[in-house]
Write an enzyme that holds these catalytic residues in place. Structure first.
Site, PDB file in Angstrom:
ATOM      1  N   ASP A 193     -21.572 -30.910  44.728  1.00  0.00           N
ATOM      2  CA  ASP A 193     -20.899 -32.327  44.641  1.00  0.00           C
ATOM      3  C   ASP A 193     -21.012 -32.956  45.388  1.00  0.00           C
ATOM      4  O   ASP A 193     -21.044 -34.849  45.774  1.00  0.00           O
ATOM      5  CB  ASP A 193     -19.899 -32.271  43.240  1.00  0.00           C
ATOM      6  CG  ASP A 193     -20.349 -33.501  42.824  1.00  0.00           C
ATOM      7  OD1 ASP A 193     -21.507 -34.457  42.342  1.00  0.00           O
ATOM      8  OD2 ASP A 193     -18.982 -34.011  42.725  1.00  0.00           O
ATOM      9  N   MET A 274     -16.018 -39.377  38.345  1.00  0.00           N
ATOM     10  CA  MET A 274     -17.012 -40.460  39.043  1.00  0.00           C
ATOM     11  C   MET A 274     -18.098 -40.768  39.826  1.00  0.00           C
ATOM     12  O   MET A 274     -18.785 -42.017  40.293  1.00  0.00           O
ATOM     13  CB  MET A 274     -16.823 -41.339  38.767  1.00  0.00           C
ATOM     14  CG  MET A 274     -14.883 -41.498  37.521  1.00  0.00           C
ATOM     15  SD  MET A 274     -16.251 -42.660  35.987  1.00  0.00           S
ATOM     16  CE  MET A 274     -16.784 -43.595  36.653  1.00  0.00           C
ATOM     17  N   ARG A 275     -18.289 -39.493  40.607  1.00  0.00           N
ATOM     18  CA  ARG A 275     -19.426 -39.844  41.568  1.00  0.00           C
ATOM     19  C   ARG A 275     -20.598 -40.559  41.515  1.00  0.00           C
ATOM     20  O   ARG A 275     -21.318 -40.380  42.482  1.00  0.00           O
ATOM     21  CB  ARG A 275     -18.655 -38.241  42.379  1.00  0.00           C
ATOM     22  CG  ARG A 275     -19.562 -38.476  43.707  1.00  0.00           C
ATOM     23  CD  ARG A 275     -19.365 -37.613  45.051  1.00  0.00           C
ATOM     24  NE  ARG A 275     -17.658 -37.295  45.052  1.00  0.00           N
ATOM     25  CZ  ARG A 275     -16.737 -36.461  44.782  1.00  0.00           C
ATOM     26  NH1 ARG A 275     -17.237 -34.973  44.434  1.00  0.00           N
ATOM     27  NH2 ARG A 275     -15.929 -36.416  45.397  1.00  0.00           N
ATOM     28  N   ALA A 276     -20.780 -39.756  40.683  1.00  0.00           N
ATOM     29  CA  ALA A 276     -21.773 -40.256  39.804  1.00  0.00           C
ATOM     30  C   ALA A 276     -22.602 -40.849  39.783  1.00  0.00           C
ATOM     31  O   ALA A 276     -23.637 -41.658  40.240  1.00  0.00           O
ATOM     32  CB  ALA A 276     -23.162 -38.968  38.886  1.00  0.00           C
ATOM     33  N   VAL A 279     -21.853 -42.863  43.584  1.00  0.00           N
ATOM     34  CA  VAL A 279     -23.311 -42.226  43.794  1.00  0.00           C
ATOM     35  C   VAL A 279     -24.751 -43.137  44.008  1.00  0.00           C
ATOM     36  O   VAL A 279     -25.508 -43.484  44.950  1.00  0.00           O
ATOM     37  CB  VAL A 279     -23.449 -41.106  44.307  1.00  0.00           C
ATOM     38  CG1 VAL A 279     -25.039 -41.285  45.035  1.00  0.00           C
ATOM     39  CG2 VAL A 279     -22.838 -40.713  44.982  1.00  0.00           C
TER      40      VAL A 279
END
Length: 650
Positions: A193, A274-276, A279
């Site tokens: 991730d 929420m990283r997706a 990014v």
């Protein structure tokens, strides 16, 4: 030494674009490159590093402090506001999979500690990679304690060292680039991730394109200087375009409509966290800047989503990475962007007909045959059936009873070369225990002992305790009696769950199957449990039960593996109803084969699949001869199965 020019690479447009976008916006978080051997993964990573803009740093600072934003906690600080500035090329720092923790994070300066008695910190690879690229080839083979260090640095942007009398923290922000071959094992989900983007690469199948790749490589090998000079203008133009895109990025507008579209895409693809979203947004802005636009379009979002989301949709290692591009087009309104989102970074790459779908050809598992197959008749050919396993479940951790000395992993306690220092010892091999060596030499000096070579009177070694990985060898009965009444489905589900646990524990797994008249090593010992899962799903059932052959093949597999890896302890899991039906005296031959396995001191578990009111109990007799734990097929469940094999890998 000449590096193969980045702009001369053909046939890897998606990878070229992903690397370029990370060069434009390092905040994206780096790239994970997955692909088969010989697809120029490492070549492209090293070539692209030469195009990165140069870095300004405070002169004399070992931690690459930016003169425009000096780190107030820099170990070499505080730096004056008018400190001289040095400009240098951006660094590509390679992290070997076998590196020690001291080399990665830094440690006490050995020479100064022994000669002057001073405790001075010597920076490691994380400090060297600050404001550059940290490259890990075969990142999926990286030891877990090094993965933990990378996770800490990637999450905090800093590296902290607290050991050997040293207490240091310094900035460590870098673009993380990793390459891997999925056949050698998957990556830990936490580290997966942390990679902003992922690209699956494969060798092109177009003969003309393959010929051009060979032509260029031969020309480079024949005369690297001339070949590099031939592409110098293209390299300079590409480098200048990266710099221009960096300068343009702060002016790129990411409107509310674009933000909502990104959120809709990420929610529709059911990604975790929420990283997706973050990014994808950063990648879309970088792509807009790269294409010279001042506002993010839906085309930019589509490109970003194809690079940022596939590896975040996997729920377990047996899921194939990828995404439904038709759904993506539907979510974004089938908007055709003005730019070519699939083209190479120079805009004039080879005709590839668009980016390949990383998920591969569509379609699920093959349709399963009838789950019930009657035992074979002697006068008729043996029918076969393929039963699909159910969803795998999480199993409890099972470990060896004693402390071993195997390969680093995440299962059993072991004395390894990597891990936590728990003591010291005398010896001629192993990592040096520096504080203990200094104390021992100070004591030796006080009592007047004569110094040895190098001025040292005594050298102490570290005793390191970590976790080891084991060989889990599955010996599976695939005869006709196993296929009846969905027993094979139950067995496959339990074994698939053990494979999932083996993936998480970094074990090596192997699969021996026996049916008809022979046994075969269906999967040699490997760390790629997803390959094992694929073989298991396609395993047919039918025919007689050559139990003896299965046991002999298992014993031989363990013997060969011990020759290559003598410290890795094995656990044999035999799944059978015990009905040896291959030839005369089959039961006696099976029991004799069990004696052979027992002589090799192979820990084993026997899972009895025999059902019905009247049972012969042959699997129980087999377990006695093996000295193995015994269980009924009805107990094949997460808690039951792993509870029985706990501690059996001694």
């Amino acid at each position: 030494m000449h590096v193969y020019p980045f702009s001369a690479v053909v046939g890897s447009d998606d990878l070229a674009l992903a690397l370029t976008l990370c060069a434009v916006s390092p905040e994206i978080g780096g790239v994970l490159v997955r692909g088969e051997k010989g697809t120029a993964k490492s070549t492209m990573v090293r070539a692209q590093a030469a195009l990165l803009p140069q870095v300004d740093e405070v002169e004399g600072c070992r931690f690459a402090c930016d003169p425009r934003s000096v780190d107030p906690a820099c170990p070499d600080g505080p730096h004056p506001t008018n400190a001289p500035v040095r400009r240098r090329p951006a660094r590509l720092v390679e992290l070997p999979v076998g590196a020690t923790e001291d080399r990665v994070t830094g440690s006490l300066h050995l020479q100064k500690a022994l000669s002057a008695g001073t405790a001075e910190y010597e920076p490691g690879l994380l400090a060297l990679a600050h404001r550059g690229v940290l490259y890990v080839d075969e990142v999926n083979l990286l030891h877990d304690h090094l993965v933990d260090l990378l996770l800490d640095a990637a999450a905090m942007g800093r590296s902290t060292v607290e050991r050997d009398g040293v207490s240091v923290t310094h900035a460590a922000r870098f673009v993380l680039v990793g390459t891997m071959n999925p056949e050698e094992g998957e990556l830990r989900p936490q580290l997966l991730d942390r990679f902003g983007l992922t690209v699956d690469v494969a060798a092109p199948r177009d003969p003309q394109l393959r010929a051009e790749i060979i032509r260029r490589r031969l020309a480079f090998d024949a005369d690297p200087a001339a070949f590099t000079a031939q592409w110098a203008d293209a390299e300079a133009a590409l480098s200048e375009r990266i710099v221009d895109a960096r300068h343009r990025m702060p002016q790129v507008q990411l409107g509310d409509a674009a933000l909502v579209a990104i959120a809709e895409v990420c929610a529709a693809f059911d990604v975790d966290g929420m990283r997706a979203d973050l990014v994808t947004a950063k990648t879309a802005v970088a792509h807009a800047a790269w294409e010279g636009r001042g506002e993010v379009t839906r085309g930019d979002i589509a490109v970003a989503a194809k690079l940022a989301l596939p590896h975040r949709r996997r729920r377990n290692p047996f899921d194939s990475p990828g995404m439904d591009e038709d759904l993506l087009d539907e979510l974004l309104g089938n908007t055709a962007p003005d730019e070519d989102p699939d083209g190479g970074p120079d805009g004039d790459g080879p005709d590839g007909g668009g980016a390949p779908d990383p998920s591969g050809p569509a379609g699920g598992e093959a349709d399963s045959a009838s789950p019930e197959t009657e035992p074979e008749q002697k006068s008729a050919p043996a029918p076969t059936a393929v039963s699909a396993p159910g969803d795998p479940y999480r199993t409890r951790l099972f470990t060896a009873d004693r402390t071993g000395r195997g390969a680093p992993g995440r299962r059993s306690r072991a004395r390894t070369t990597t891990g936590r220092t728990v003591g010291e010892r005398r010896g001629d091999t192993g990592p040096i225990h520096l504080p203990a060596t200094i104390r021992a030499n100070a004591l030796s000096h006080s009592v007047g002992q004569q110094a040895g070579p190098g001025g040292l009177r005594e050298l102490r070694r570290r005793v390191i305790e970590g976790r080891e990985a084991n060989l889990v060898l599955l010996c599976v009965d695939a005869s006709g009696s196993m296929a009846a009444k969905q027993r094979m489905t139950q067995v496959k589900t339990a074994i698939l769950s053990l494979l999932l646990d083996a993936y998480r524990r970094r074990d090596t797994v192997g699969l021996v199957t026996f049916r008809g008249t022979t046994a075969s090593l269906t999967l040699p010992p490997t760390s790629s449990v997803d390959v094992a899962a694929a073989r298991l799903r396609d395993l047919p059932a039918g025919g007689r039960t050559p139990l003896a052959e299965g046991l002999i093949e298992s014993a031989e597999t363990v013997r060969r593996h011990r020759l290559r890896d003598p410290d890795r302890r094995a656990l044999l899991v035999v799944v059978t109803d015990g009905r040896a039906t291959s030839g005369e005296n089959a039961v006696n031959r099976a029991l004799a084969a069990a004696d052979v396995v027992a002589e090799q001191r192979i820990s084993a578990v026997v899972v009895d699949s025999e059902t019905g009111r009247f049972r012969m109990g042959l699997a129980g007799r087999l377990a006695e001869r093996l000295g193995a734990e015994y269980m009924q097929v009805g107990d094949i469940h997460a808690d039951a199965l792993t509870g029985i094999v706990r501690g059996r890998a001694a």
